[in-house]
Design an enzyme around this catalytic site. Sequence first.
Site, mmCIF file in Angstrom:
data_model
loop_
_atom_site.group_PDB
_atom_site.id
_atom_site.type_symbol
_atom_site.label_atom_id
_atom_site.label_comp_id
_atom_site.label_asym_id
_atom_site.label_seq_id
_atom_site.Cartn_x
_atom_site.Cartn_y
_atom_site.Cartn_z
ATOM 1 N N ARG A 89 0.852 -1.179 0.000
ATOM 2 C CA ARG A 89 0.000 0.000 0.000
ATOM 3 C C ARG A 89 0.892 1.235 0.000
ATOM 4 O O ARG A 89 2.106 1.128 0.136
ATOM 5 C CB ARG A 89 -0.932 -0.008 1.214
ATOM 6 N N GLY A 90 0.244 2.403 -0.155
ATOM 7 C CA GLY A 90 0.991 3.638 -0.352
ATOM 8 C C GLY A 90 1.139 3.849 -1.842
ATOM 9 O O GLY A 90 1.634 2.966 -2.563
ATOM 10 N N ALA A 91 0.690 4.998 -2.324
ATOM 11 C CA ALA A 91 0.636 5.227 -3.766
ATOM 12 C C ALA A 91 1.964 4.973 -4.479
ATOM 13 O O ALA A 91 1.994 4.274 -5.500
ATOM 14 C CB ALA A 91 0.126 6.647 -4.044
ATOM 15 N N ASN A 97 -6.764 11.606 -0.461
ATOM 16 C CA ASN A 97 -5.826 10.921 0.429
ATOM 17 C C ASN A 97 -6.630 10.064 1.400
ATOM 18 O O ASN A 97 -7.863 10.071 1.382
ATOM 19 C CB ASN A 97 -4.943 11.931 1.175
ATOM 20 N N LYS A 98 -5.941 9.340 2.249
ATOM 21 C CA LYS A 98 -6.598 8.424 3.183
ATOM 22 C C LYS A 98 -7.727 9.117 3.930
ATOM 23 O O LYS A 98 -7.608 10.267 4.353
ATOM 24 C CB LYS A 98 -5.565 7.882 4.165
ATOM 25 N N GLN A 141 -3.367 2.206 9.870
ATOM 26 C CA GLN A 141 -2.039 2.351 9.278
ATOM 27 C C GLN A 141 -1.149 3.277 10.097
ATOM 28 O O GLN A 141 0.065 3.108 10.148
ATOM 29 C CB GLN A 141 -2.144 2.874 7.842
ATOM 30 N N ASP A 165 -2.822 10.426 -2.677
ATOM 31 C CA ASP A 165 -2.989 9.319 -3.617
ATOM 32 C C ASP A 165 -3.344 9.801 -5.017
ATOM 33 O O ASP A 165 -3.088 9.099 -5.994
ATOM 34 C CB ASP A 165 -4.062 8.361 -3.109
ATOM 35 N N ARG A 211 -6.776 -0.942 -7.604
ATOM 36 C CA ARG A 211 -7.147 0.158 -6.707
ATOM 37 C C ARG A 211 -7.359 1.404 -7.564
ATOM 38 O O ARG A 211 -6.384 1.984 -8.065
ATOM 39 C CB ARG A 211 -6.083 0.420 -5.639
#
Length: 350
Positions: free
Chosen positions: A48-50, A249-250, A198, A239, A91
């Site tokens: 995970r993480g762009a 973003n998250k 996270q 993201d 995603r």
Amino acid sequence: MKKGLWSLKWDKDHLILLDQTKLPDEIVYIDCYSYKDVVSAIKTLAVRGAPAIGVAAGYASVLAFRECRAYSDTGLTERFYAALDELEAARPTAVNLSWAISEMKEVYSHSESLETAGAELLNKAKDIEYSDRDMCRRIGSHGADLFKGKTALNILTHCNTGALATAGDGTAFSVIKELNERGQISCVYADETRPLLQGSRLTATELMANEIPCCLITDNMAAMLMNTRHIDAIIVGADRIALNGDCANKIGTYGLAVLASYHHIPFYLAAPFSTFDTSIKSGGEIVIEERNPDEVRTYKGIQLAPKDVPVFNPAFDVTPNHLITGIITEKGVIVPPYTDNIKRFYKEEG
């Protein structure tokens, strides 16, 4: 977690991914010999993480090509592109994924032959990884320069933007790490980041591993923190960033931006230019992924709510540009007016 843990690594003929769903309890690596293994890892947030997703997609493209060619050269291009489309759909919000797939398609389309395509695709995937590492370093330097002359900084961050989210030291985390190395950090406050934690599982672990002074808070403590303790800045990742500077973003990022505006606290994004999507004019065009309701109802198999209660579980939210103080990139810091300045950058880059 041990210092120096890495999110992904290409090893001769396959991709190795750290299963981030197991942290911090276990350190488990996944051996991916098929592009579908990577698709599954992206969907389940094992990776995970762009930026890290983009790097993983580059190597997954190599695996896809090898699988398609092992089947037959006949119809290879159609099968290969179908595999890349499947990867891209894993995603939908993180633009680095679609950016990396586009880069790999470009390499394949210009390959002289099938004999050279495999090596060229692998070289491109490695280039994406190495560029990501360099990007992290430069984002850290540009971001830290914003705070020259300031000491005892209190920084608030959200989700995870460190080495686990990239191939290098991170995006927002890289800024924080650089500030700490310059002796300017008093405390980094990390949101837990519900529902998959996270912030508490990953960011808090990375902060401790790097010996950065820190304090973990639950997401709903952020307003009180800003009101009762001095916060110098909020720094988060991204993201997808639209042409006008709106940012996905998250989930929870938008709320922090609203709170920052009310409390007159600078709010910064830290992201590479691969996160910009200049094909969309505003955040209203960003597709927001909605995830499994059981991520909210349960945690590691433990029931936290009635099993049939309806759930709204968007993975991201969109922060409008007027709430963003600046966007820290590997090329420097972009400030308002965002549309003009983002366009200017792309024009200067040719």
